[in-house]
Write a protein that holds these residues in place. Structure first.
Motif, PDB file in Angstrom:
ATOM      1  N   GLU A 147       0.911  -1.345   0.056  1.00 31.72           N
ATOM      2  CA  GLU A 147       0.006   0.337   0.047  1.00 31.72           C
ATOM      3  C   GLU A 147       0.943   1.338   0.004  1.00 31.72           C
ATOM      4  O   GLU A 147       1.929   1.411   0.678  1.00 31.72           O
ATOM      5  CB  GLU A 147      -0.847   0.121   1.402  1.00 31.72           C
ATOM      6  CG  GLU A 147      -2.128  -1.170   1.449  1.00 31.72           C
ATOM      7  CD  GLU A 147      -2.703  -1.000   2.491  1.00 31.72           C
ATOM      8  OE1 GLU A 147      -3.883  -0.943   2.423  1.00 31.72           O
ATOM      9  OE2 GLU A 147      -1.944  -1.553   3.601  1.00 31.72           O
ATOM     10  N   ARG A 148       0.514   2.280  -0.746  1.00 36.99           N
ATOM     11  CA  ARG A 148       1.030   3.279  -0.745  1.00 36.99           C
ATOM     12  C   ARG A 148       0.316   4.305  -1.363  1.00 36.99           C
ATOM     13  O   ARG A 148      -0.625   4.596  -2.434  1.00 36.99           O
ATOM     14  CB  ARG A 148       2.453   3.565  -2.016  1.00 36.99           C
ATOM     15  CG  ARG A 148       3.317   4.555  -1.833  1.00 36.99           C
ATOM     16  CD  ARG A 148       4.276   4.553  -2.955  1.00 36.99           C
ATOM     17  NE  ARG A 148       5.119   3.336  -2.727  1.00 36.99           N
ATOM     18  CZ  ARG A 148       5.730   2.522  -3.772  1.00 36.99           C
ATOM     19  NH1 ARG A 148       5.629   3.023  -4.958  1.00 36.99           N
ATOM     20  NH2 ARG A 148       6.137   1.512  -3.649  1.00 36.99           N
ATOM     21  N   PHE A 200       5.316  -4.378  -7.964  1.00 34.41           N
ATOM     22  CA  PHE A 200       4.708  -3.237  -7.145  1.00 34.41           C
ATOM     23  C   PHE A 200       4.986  -2.023  -7.463  1.00 34.41           C
ATOM     24  O   PHE A 200       3.737  -1.232  -7.612  1.00 34.41           O
ATOM     25  CB  PHE A 200       5.122  -3.455  -5.529  1.00 34.41           C
ATOM     26  CG  PHE A 200       4.470  -4.610  -4.899  1.00 34.41           C
ATOM     27  CD1 PHE A 200       3.418  -4.811  -4.924  1.00 34.41           C
ATOM     28  CD2 PHE A 200       5.248  -5.251  -3.892  1.00 34.41           C
ATOM     29  CE1 PHE A 200       2.768  -6.112  -4.377  1.00 34.41           C
ATOM     30  CE2 PHE A 200       4.613  -6.208  -2.927  1.00 34.41           C
ATOM     31  CZ  PHE A 200       3.354  -6.620  -3.019  1.00 34.41           C
ATOM     32  N   THR A 201       5.897  -1.631  -8.086  1.00 30.86           N
ATOM     33  CA  THR A 201       6.254  -0.420  -8.550  1.00 30.86           C
ATOM     34  C   THR A 201       5.419  -0.003  -9.746  1.00 30.86           C
ATOM     35  O   THR A 201       4.813   0.892  -9.909  1.00 30.86           O
ATOM     36  CB  THR A 201       7.726  -0.442  -8.924  1.00 30.86           C
ATOM     37  OG1 THR A 201       8.588  -0.387  -7.774  1.00 30.86           O
ATOM     38  CG2 THR A 201       8.025   1.131  -9.567  1.00 30.86           C
ATOM     39  N   LEU A 212       1.525   0.095  -8.574  1.00 28.97           N
ATOM     40  CA  LEU A 212       1.269   1.438  -7.899  1.00 28.97           C
ATOM     41  C   LEU A 212       1.387   2.793  -8.864  1.00 28.97           C
ATOM     42  O   LEU A 212       0.686   3.413  -8.694  1.00 28.97           O
ATOM     43  CB  LEU A 212       2.093   1.539  -6.704  1.00 28.97           C
ATOM     44  CG  LEU A 212       1.795   0.394  -5.514  1.00 28.97           C
ATOM     45  CD1 LEU A 212       3.129   0.376  -4.404  1.00 28.97           C
ATOM     46  CD2 LEU A 212       0.487   0.724  -4.935  1.00 28.97           C
ATOM     47  N   HIS A 239      -3.299   3.703  -2.344  1.00 31.96           N
ATOM     48  CA  HIS A 239      -3.404   2.845  -3.312  1.00 31.96           C
ATOM     49  C   HIS A 239      -2.988   1.607  -3.003  1.00 31.96           C
ATOM     50  O   HIS A 239      -1.858   1.225  -2.128  1.00 31.96           O
ATOM     51  CB  HIS A 239      -2.339   3.374  -4.720  1.00 31.96           C
ATOM     52  CG  HIS A 239      -2.701   4.574  -5.355  1.00 31.96           C
ATOM     53  ND1 HIS A 239      -3.641   4.591  -6.261  1.00 31.96           N
ATOM     54  CD2 HIS A 239      -2.471   5.814  -4.737  1.00 31.96           C
ATOM     55  CE1 HIS A 239      -4.040   5.922  -6.682  1.00 31.96           C
ATOM     56  NE2 HIS A 239      -3.198   6.615  -5.810  1.00 31.96           N
ATOM     57  N   THR A 240      -3.433   0.492  -3.600  1.00 32.76           N
ATOM     58  CA  THR A 240      -3.212  -0.896  -3.005  1.00 32.76           C
ATOM     59  C   THR A 240      -2.676  -1.804  -4.346  1.00 32.76           C
ATOM     60  O   THR A 240      -3.386  -1.691  -5.289  1.00 32.76           O
ATOM     61  CB  THR A 240      -4.273  -1.642  -2.324  1.00 32.76           C
ATOM     62  OG1 THR A 240      -4.760  -0.746  -1.062  1.00 32.76           O
ATOM     63  CG2 THR A 240      -4.059  -3.150  -1.899  1.00 32.76           C
ATOM     64  N   ALA A 241      -1.695  -2.357  -3.979  1.00 26.19           N
ATOM     65  CA  ALA A 241      -1.376  -3.543  -5.187  1.00 26.19           C
ATOM     66  C   ALA A 241      -1.182  -4.798  -4.587  1.00 26.19           C
ATOM     67  O   ALA A 241      -0.673  -5.096  -3.262  1.00 26.19           O
ATOM     68  CB  ALA A 241       0.112  -3.042  -5.837  1.00 26.19           C
ATOM     69  N   THR A 283      -6.972   0.250  -6.591  1.00 27.26           N
ATOM     70  CA  THR A 283      -6.710  -1.015  -6.342  1.00 27.26           C
ATOM     71  C   THR A 283      -5.900  -1.879  -7.614  1.00 27.26           C
ATOM     72  O   THR A 283      -6.911  -1.602  -8.559  1.00 27.26           O
ATOM     73  CB  THR A 283      -7.583  -1.958  -5.683  1.00 27.26           C
ATOM     74  OG1 THR A 283      -8.056  -1.373  -4.550  1.00 27.26           O
ATOM     75  CG2 THR A 283      -7.097  -3.259  -5.183  1.00 27.26           C
TER      76      THR A 283
END
Length: 78
Positions: A21-22, A57-58, A61, A25-27, A67
């Motif tokens: 999560e960042r 993830f990069t 996100l 936003h969620t991956a 999501t």
């Protein structure tokens, strides 16, 4: 190999989902190969897996979606 955390189980291969999560936003990456202790549940990633997971993830996100998810073995993950 014995568990470094509890010393009560042998690490074994498993498939798990990982989440990041960042900034709201969620991956989610599904089907990630890991090693897991059956006694305490501790999870380990190989260095290659950790690097690829970070790249995924990069990518997810940065998509801007609130999501986003991808399967480890999907063509888009390559």
């Amino acid at each position: 190999m014995r568990c470094d955390n509890c010393d009560n189980g042998d690490r074994r291969p498993a498939i798990r989902s990982r989440l990041a999560e960042r900034d709201g936003h969620t991956a989610i990456v599904l089907g990630v190969p890991v090693e897991e202790c059956p006694a305490c549940g501790q999870v380990w990633l190989s260095m290659d897996t950790a690097i690829r997971l970070d790249e995924l993830f990069t990518q997810l996100l940065a998509s801007g979606a609130e999501t986003a998810q991808i399967h480890w073995n999907s063509p888009q993950a390559a």
